[in-house]
Motif scaffolding. Structure first.
Motif, mmCIF file in Angstrom:
data_model
loop_
_atom_site.group_PDB
_atom_site.id
_atom_site.type_symbol
_atom_site.label_atom_id
_atom_site.label_comp_id
_atom_site.label_asym_id
_atom_site.label_seq_id
_atom_site.Cartn_x
_atom_site.Cartn_y
_atom_site.Cartn_z
ATOM 1 N N TYR A 194 77.151 71.845 116.117
ATOM 2 C CA TYR A 194 78.411 71.996 115.384
ATOM 3 C C TYR A 194 78.852 70.635 114.867
ATOM 4 C CZ TYR A 194 78.750 76.409 118.005
ATOM 5 O OH TYR A 194 78.500 77.642 118.552
ATOM 6 N N GLU A 195 79.507 70.627 113.725
ATOM 7 C CA GLU A 195 80.121 69.416 113.187
ATOM 8 C C GLU A 195 81.569 69.353 113.647
ATOM 9 O OE1 GLU A 195 81.259 67.368 108.868
ATOM 10 O OE2 GLU A 195 80.262 69.331 108.957
ATOM 11 N N THR A 196 82.008 68.183 114.086
ATOM 12 C CA THR A 196 83.397 67.951 114.454
ATOM 13 C C THR A 196 83.971 66.867 113.546
ATOM 14 O OG1 THR A 196 82.897 66.238 116.086
ATOM 15 C CG2 THR A 196 82.847 68.533 116.860
ATOM 16 N N PRO A 197 85.278 66.612 113.587
ATOM 17 C CA PRO A 197 85.835 65.581 112.709
ATOM 18 C C PRO A 197 85.231 64.202 112.910
ATOM 19 C CG PRO A 197 87.588 66.955 113.577
ATOM 20 C CD PRO A 197 86.339 67.363 114.300
ATOM 21 N N MET A 198 84.762 63.915 114.133
ATOM 22 C CA MET A 198 84.254 62.578 114.433
ATOM 23 C C MET A 198 82.804 62.562 114.889
ATOM 24 S SD MET A 198 86.781 60.620 113.726
ATOM 25 C CE MET A 198 86.248 59.073 114.441
ATOM 26 N N GLY A 199 82.098 63.676 114.759
ATOM 27 C CA GLY A 199 80.721 63.688 115.216
ATOM 28 C C GLY A 199 80.119 65.068 115.279
ATOM 29 N N GLN A 286 94.242 78.467 109.317
ATOM 30 C CA GLN A 286 93.113 78.181 108.425
ATOM 31 C C GLN A 286 92.610 76.745 108.599
ATOM 32 O OE1 GLN A 286 94.126 79.421 104.395
ATOM 33 N NE2 GLN A 286 93.663 81.539 104.930
ATOM 34 N N ARG A 287 92.530 76.327 109.858
ATOM 35 C CA ARG A 287 91.905 75.055 110.227
ATOM 36 C C ARG A 287 90.924 75.336 111.363
ATOM 37 N NH1 ARG A 287 94.488 73.947 106.355
ATOM 38 N NH2 ARG A 287 95.674 72.038 105.901
ATOM 39 N N SER A 288 89.786 74.683 111.324
ATOM 40 C CA SER A 288 88.774 74.814 112.364
ATOM 41 C C SER A 288 88.744 73.546 113.202
ATOM 42 C CB SER A 288 87.387 75.039 111.749
ATOM 43 O OG SER A 288 87.373 76.185 110.924
ATOM 44 N N SER A 289 88.318 73.687 114.451
ATOM 45 C CA SER A 289 88.126 72.486 115.268
ATOM 46 C C SER A 289 86.691 71.986 115.176
ATOM 47 C CB SER A 289 88.496 72.766 116.730
ATOM 48 O OG SER A 289 87.679 73.776 117.270
ATOM 49 N N CYS A 290 85.779 72.853 114.721
ATOM 50 C CA CYS A 290 84.390 72.444 114.489
ATOM 51 C C CYS A 290 83.753 73.456 113.547
ATOM 52 C CB CYS A 290 83.604 72.356 115.811
ATOM 53 S SG CYS A 290 83.413 73.934 116.664
ATOM 54 N N ARG A 291 82.555 73.137 113.027
ATOM 55 C CA ARG A 291 81.864 74.049 112.114
ATOM 56 C C ARG A 291 80.406 74.165 112.533
ATOM 57 N NH1 ARG A 291 82.895 71.762 107.520
ATOM 58 N NH2 ARG A 291 84.722 73.072 107.099
ATOM 59 N N ARG A 310 80.266 83.027 121.932
ATOM 60 C CA ARG A 310 81.051 83.924 121.077
ATOM 61 C C ARG A 310 82.535 83.620 121.173
ATOM 62 N NH1 ARG A 310 77.748 89.416 122.805
ATOM 63 N NH2 ARG A 310 75.953 89.124 121.371
ATOM 64 N N TRP A 311 83.002 83.377 122.396
ATOM 65 C CA TRP A 311 84.425 83.059 122.567
ATOM 66 C C TRP A 311 84.747 81.717 121.934
ATOM 67 C CZ3 TRP A 311 87.504 82.091 127.727
ATOM 68 C CH2 TRP A 311 88.855 82.368 127.495
ATOM 69 N N HIS A 312 83.876 80.732 122.132
ATOM 70 C CA HIS A 312 84.055 79.411 121.536
ATOM 71 C C HIS A 312 84.126 79.504 120.016
ATOM 72 C CE1 HIS A 312 82.172 75.945 119.468
ATOM 73 N NE2 HIS A 312 82.948 75.222 120.248
ATOM 74 N N ASP A 313 83.207 80.232 119.409
ATOM 75 C CA ASP A 313 83.167 80.321 117.949
ATOM 76 C C ASP A 313 84.397 81.039 117.397
ATOM 77 O OD1 ASP A 313 80.776 79.078 118.251
ATOM 78 O OD2 ASP A 313 79.546 80.679 117.395
ATOM 79 N N GLU A 314 84.870 82.033 118.152
ATOM 80 C CA GLU A 314 86.079 82.757 117.741
ATOM 81 C C GLU A 314 87.305 81.846 117.809
ATOM 82 O OE1 GLU A 314 89.018 86.109 119.722
ATOM 83 O OE2 GLU A 314 86.906 86.110 120.275
ATOM 84 N N LEU A 315 87.460 81.128 118.915
ATOM 85 C CA LEU A 315 88.628 80.266 119.102
ATOM 86 C C LEU A 315 88.635 79.086 118.142
ATOM 87 C CD1 LEU A 315 88.610 80.172 123.010
ATOM 88 C CD2 LEU A 315 90.378 81.242 121.602
ATOM 89 N N SER A 316 87.475 78.500 117.910
ATOM 90 C CA SER A 316 87.382 77.284 117.089
ATOM 91 C C SER A 316 87.234 77.569 115.602
ATOM 92 C CB SER A 316 86.196 76.436 117.552
ATOM 93 O OG SER A 316 84.975 77.147 117.377
ATOM 94 N N ALA A 317 87.062 78.859 115.242
ATOM 95 C CA ALA A 317 86.814 79.241 113.841
ATOM 96 C C ALA A 317 85.604 78.497 113.292
ATOM 97 C CB ALA A 317 88.047 78.979 112.985
ATOM 98 N N PRO A 323 88.842 73.536 106.549
ATOM 99 C CA PRO A 323 88.819 72.112 106.924
ATOM 100 C C PRO A 323 88.751 71.940 108.442
ATOM 101 C CG PRO A 323 90.518 72.550 105.278
ATOM 102 C CD PRO A 323 89.995 73.882 105.723
ATOM 103 N N ILE A 324 87.994 70.937 108.889
ATOM 104 C CA ILE A 324 87.877 70.650 110.319
ATOM 105 C C ILE A 324 88.962 69.654 110.717
ATOM 106 C CG2 ILE A 324 86.321 69.889 112.147
ATOM 107 C CD1 ILE A 324 84.002 70.394 110.252
ATOM 108 N N ALA A 325 89.630 69.965 111.804
ATOM 109 C CA ALA A 325 90.731 69.081 112.228
ATOM 110 C C ALA A 325 90.680 68.877 113.747
ATOM 111 C CB ALA A 325 92.081 69.679 111.826
#
Length: 325
Positions: A194-199, A286-291, A310-317, A323-325
């Motif tokens: 997954y991509e995060t804002p800083m890594g 409409q913000r994700s914590s990771c992609r 599955r739970w992680h992907d649902e919660l983090s969108a 946009p990742i935040a």
């Protein structure tokens, strides 16, 4: 991993021949507040018994939610539970997924400031231009030389940094190469990147792991996982992933109320906290914590990790193009 519902504190004054000390301990329980209080009182009694035996335990314990609380459970508000996994709200208000055995790893991009290159080129340029100024008997030599050295360092330093990045790659490409290299050398593993804002964030899905085990620690070392994250995993004996945006990344400048956000808080302060949470939930729409980026390895995902994924992907969108935040 322990994330209790109830917390309490107990203390007792221990009087010695020359000094007296107050011994304080926290207690916790998933049953009731009374059970948490009994646990705190028992821990105080145990600490006093240790001191009387000549041991030197700490007199008090830090009141912190997560990290730095070595030996204490995670002290955060519980939002939801699914099996062994617990969703909590951290000290600055974001939601975090805590799991005792499904391996998450955060890998931050190490940014090179390039200051060393510019300082070195400035020093070399200054000496070179100063030598030229002496030969030419220039007036105001130091001012002119300093200006010329700054211009030269800017041009030459920028060129060196560009060449270095082309040879070594950007911090992002280097981090991904380390993760892919591990996956190539461990084809029996299965990982999601997954991509995060800083890594990057890596979720390992082919089996479960011990957060303090050598296999997980070796994995952290090989991919250069964030050392703060590694230490927190060891201290709290769990893995963890932030699954909602950081408040300041969605334009919410005010802090979680009350401060500090160590759980539990007084009943009369709950309305302010709930009001803040409402504003935060509105701001993070409409913000994700990771992609999600890709999957690595040829292993087969196990049931426990798949449920957490599955739970992680649902919660983090993670599967949304937000946009990742």
């Amino acid at each position: 991993m322990i994330v209790p519902e109830y917390w309490a504190e107990a203390s007792e004054r221990m009087v010695g021949q020359k000094t007296s000390r107050t011994i304080k301990r926290f207690g916790w329980s998933d049953v009731s507040q009374e059970a948490a209080q009994q646990h705190a009182e028992q821990r105080v009694a145990d600490a006093i018994a240790e001191i009387k035996r000549g041991e030197m335990p700490p007199f008090t314990e830090p009141r912190v939610p997560y990290n730095g609380a070595d030996g204490l459970p995670i002290r955060e508000e519980i939002i939801d539970r699914r099996g062994n996994e617990v969703l909590t709200r951290n000290a600055y208000g974001a939601l975090c997924l805590n799991t005792p055995d499904v391996l998450f790893a955060d890998v931050d991009f190490t940014q090179s400031s390039g200051c060393g290159v510019y300082l070195a080129t400035f020093a070399i340029s200054f000496v070179a231009w100063f030598a030229v100024s002496v030969q030419m008997d220039m007036a105001n030599a130091f001012f002119v030389v300093g200006l010329l050295a700054m211009l030269t360092a800017g041009l030459l330093g920028g060129l060196i940094e560009t060449i270095r990045k082309r040879i070594q790659g950007t911090p992002q490409t280097r981090a991904r190469k380390r993760i892919e290299s591990f996956a190539n050398s461990h084809p029996e593993w299965k990982m999601r990147l997954y991509e995060t804002p800083m890594g990057f964030r890596v979720l390992v899905t082919h089996k479960t792991f011990d957060p303090r085990g050598t296999e997980a620690l070796d994995f952290f070392e090989r991919i250069h996982a964030d050392p703060v994250y590694v230490r927190m995993c060891f201290n709290q004996n769990c893995f963890r992933a932030r699954v909602s945006p950081k408040p300041w990344r969605v334009g919410l400048s005010e802090h979680l109320k009350p401060r500090p956000g160590v759980w539990p808080i007084a009943e009369e302060r709950l309305p302010a906290r709930r009001a803040w949470v409402k504003r935060y939930d509105e701001a993070r729409q409409q913000r994700s914590s990771c992609r999600y980026v890709t999957s690595l390895g040829n292993g087969r995902a196990c049931r426990e990790a798949t449920e957490v994924q599955r739970w992680h992907d649902e919660l983090s969108a993670a599967n949304q193009d937000w946009p990742i935040a």
